[in-house]
Design an enzyme around this catalytic site. Structure first.
Site, mmCIF file in Angstrom:
data_model
loop_
_atom_site.group_PDB
_atom_site.id
_atom_site.type_symbol
_atom_site.label_atom_id
_atom_site.label_comp_id
_atom_site.label_asym_id
_atom_site.label_seq_id
_atom_site.Cartn_x
_atom_site.Cartn_y
_atom_site.Cartn_z
ATOM 1 N N ASP A 45 49.274 -32.242 -26.290
ATOM 2 C CA ASP A 45 48.604 -33.224 -26.237
ATOM 3 C C ASP A 45 47.122 -32.484 -27.745
ATOM 4 O O ASP A 45 47.934 -31.138 -28.165
ATOM 5 C CB ASP A 45 47.617 -33.904 -25.482
ATOM 6 C CG ASP A 45 46.385 -35.068 -25.888
ATOM 7 O OD1 ASP A 45 46.816 -35.467 -27.645
ATOM 8 O OD2 ASP A 45 46.223 -35.998 -24.804
ATOM 9 N N HIS A 46 46.750 -32.734 -28.465
ATOM 10 C CA HIS A 46 45.835 -32.125 -29.656
ATOM 11 C C HIS A 46 46.041 -30.946 -29.836
ATOM 12 O O HIS A 46 45.300 -30.272 -28.738
ATOM 13 C CB HIS A 46 44.072 -32.631 -29.307
ATOM 14 C CG HIS A 46 44.325 -33.880 -29.584
ATOM 15 N ND1 HIS A 46 43.855 -35.292 -30.720
ATOM 16 C CD2 HIS A 46 43.843 -35.189 -28.303
ATOM 17 C CE1 HIS A 46 43.297 -35.656 -30.615
ATOM 18 N NE2 HIS A 46 43.596 -36.703 -29.297
ATOM 19 N N HIS A 71 37.582 -41.248 -27.275
ATOM 20 C CA HIS A 71 37.789 -39.764 -26.307
ATOM 21 C C HIS A 71 36.818 -39.922 -24.997
ATOM 22 O O HIS A 71 35.568 -40.160 -25.572
ATOM 23 C CB HIS A 71 38.205 -38.844 -26.425
ATOM 24 C CG HIS A 71 39.080 -38.715 -27.839
ATOM 25 N ND1 HIS A 71 39.504 -37.799 -28.321
ATOM 26 C CD2 HIS A 71 40.431 -39.002 -27.292
ATOM 27 C CE1 HIS A 71 40.206 -38.094 -29.227
ATOM 28 N NE2 HIS A 71 41.430 -38.677 -28.178
ATOM 29 N N GLY A 72 36.563 -40.022 -23.460
ATOM 30 C CA GLY A 72 35.733 -39.685 -22.581
ATOM 31 C C GLY A 72 35.217 -40.938 -22.300
ATOM 32 O O GLY A 72 35.918 -42.260 -22.629
ATOM 33 N N HIS A 126 44.536 -43.733 -28.949
ATOM 34 C CA HIS A 126 44.172 -42.090 -28.739
ATOM 35 C C HIS A 126 42.798 -43.267 -27.538
ATOM 36 O O HIS A 126 42.392 -43.820 -28.505
ATOM 37 C CB HIS A 126 43.502 -41.449 -29.508
ATOM 38 C CG HIS A 126 44.789 -40.301 -29.390
ATOM 39 N ND1 HIS A 126 44.663 -39.199 -29.017
ATOM 40 C CD2 HIS A 126 45.935 -40.254 -30.526
ATOM 41 C CE1 HIS A 126 45.970 -38.591 -29.053
ATOM 42 N NE2 HIS A 126 46.666 -39.351 -30.422
ATOM 43 N N GLY A 127 42.244 -42.435 -26.956
ATOM 44 C CA GLY A 127 40.587 -42.573 -26.273
ATOM 45 C C GLY A 127 40.893 -44.482 -25.794
ATOM 46 O O GLY A 127 40.031 -45.432 -25.518
ATOM 47 N N GLY A 128 42.305 -45.182 -24.433
ATOM 48 C CA GLY A 128 42.532 -45.432 -23.982
ATOM 49 C C GLY A 128 41.535 -45.916 -22.640
ATOM 50 O O GLY A 128 41.517 -47.167 -22.242
ATOM 51 N N ASN A 183 47.172 -43.599 -24.579
ATOM 52 C CA ASN A 183 46.599 -42.166 -23.792
ATOM 53 C C ASN A 183 45.794 -42.560 -22.810
ATOM 54 O O ASN A 183 44.728 -43.053 -23.328
ATOM 55 C CB ASN A 183 46.169 -41.104 -24.901
ATOM 56 C CG ASN A 183 47.392 -40.552 -26.174
ATOM 57 O OD1 ASN A 183 48.543 -40.978 -25.458
ATOM 58 N ND2 ASN A 183 46.802 -39.684 -26.960
ATOM 59 N N THR A 200 41.090 -39.660 -19.422
ATOM 60 C CA THR A 200 40.029 -39.801 -18.605
ATOM 61 C C THR A 200 39.972 -39.932 -17.235
ATOM 62 O O THR A 200 39.413 -39.346 -16.204
ATOM 63 C CB THR A 200 38.217 -39.982 -19.286
ATOM 64 O OG1 THR A 200 38.421 -39.273 -21.067
ATOM 65 C CG2 THR A 200 36.855 -40.496 -18.930
HETATM 66 ZN ZN ZN Z 1 43.288 -37.760 -28.070
#
Ligand code: ZN
Length: 288
Positions: A82-83, A181-182, A209-211, A231, A234
């Site tokens: 990832d990132h 994210h988060g 991202h940030g699912g 993704n 969290t």
């Molecule tokens: Zn991400």
């Protein structure tokens, strides 16, 4: 089966209109929950790693864990980074058996992002693995990087076209479309129109991202608009912790660790199966 490649997995998902779940593993128990959950759902799955987690365990143990878990099941399991902004970490992953990596130059000005992504693209391509790259700025916290909601920037469509033209072999493309994210503090502001505009002109599968925290409807809209990789970090992390703590509250005097590991595994696996079901990838293992 041996560790699968993400690119064909995502291309098939894009054509089949479903999403492949990508979970950020934490340790062996978490990877086991992901792989077993995918096996039970007969679904393709992606295990991905933050740089922080790689620094904790090392490249080789992680590569060995995922390889052995993958060998024991008959669903495709891809291993992804990832990132990442560090080419040495990318090289370390390729050497240890990762089948794809992400280079995240999104904090850089567009031209510089392209220049540095090209370096990662060459490393990945010559190493025979897929690359994920990002433009725009996804909000929230990823590893130690924080992007406030005001600083989150939607990907520009013209830049998406130019970027993807330069990297035609990208395994997956991550334009910022308003997710974060988060844990979402308010209602997520997903730019569906922008996502549509991008997928109208870019044929590479899109990463969402940030699912964590999105609703089934929001996932469905994103997936039907071209997001083939979804993704989930969290949620998986919180379940990792919750698995232990809930049992501790229920049985405060329990001093045996294995029930805690089992409780944690069960909760994470249940989360994995729920996401696979939401993303429509259940029963799609043999399509890849
Ligand atoms: Zn991400």
């Amino acid at each position: 089966m041996s560790i699968a490649y993400m690119k064909p997995m995502l291309k098939t998902a894009q054509n089949g209109n479903y999403g492949v779940a990508a979970f950020n593993m934490i340790d062996y128990n978490s990877a086991r929950a992901v792989v077993d959950g995918a096996q039970e759902m007969n679904a393709p799955v992606i295990i991905q790693l933050s740089v922080k987690t790689i620094k904790l365990w090392g490249f080789k143990p992680i590569g060995d864990w995922v390889r052995s878990l993958s060998n024991d099941v008959d669903v495709p399991v891809a291993l992804h980074l990832d990132h990442c902004t560090d080419l040495d970490v990318i090289r370390g992953c390729i050497d240890a058996g990762w089948t794809s990596v992400m280079f995240d130059g999104s904090a850089l000005p567009f031209e510089e992002n392209m220049r540095q992504t090209k370096l990662a693209y060459d490393v990945a391509t010559s190493g025979g693995v897929g690359l994920e790259a990002e433009i725009g700025a996804i909000g929230g916290t990823e590893d130690d990087k924080f992007v406030s909601e005001d600083d989150a920037i939607l990907a520009n469509v013209d830049e998406c076209i130019e970027f993807c033209k330069n990297f035609p072999e990208l395994a997956v493309f991550a334009p910022a479309i308003g997710t974060a994210h988060g844990v979402y503090k308010g209602e997520p502001k997903i730019a569906y129109d922008r996502l549509k505009e991008i997928t109208n002109v870019v044929d590479i599968p899109i990463a969402l991202h940030g699912g964590t925290g999105l609703t089934g409807d929001q996932f469905s809209r994103c997936i039907s608009s071209g997001c083939a990789k979804v993704n989930i970090s969290t949620m998986h992390k919180l379940q990792f912790i919750e698995g232990f703590t809930a049992l501790k509250v229920e049985k405060p005097t329990l001093g045996e660790p294995i029930p805690f590991i089992s409780a944690q595994y069960d909760l994470m696996k249940q989360g994995v199966m729920e996401m696979i079901s939401l993303f429509g990838s259940e029963g799609k293992a043999n399509k890849v």
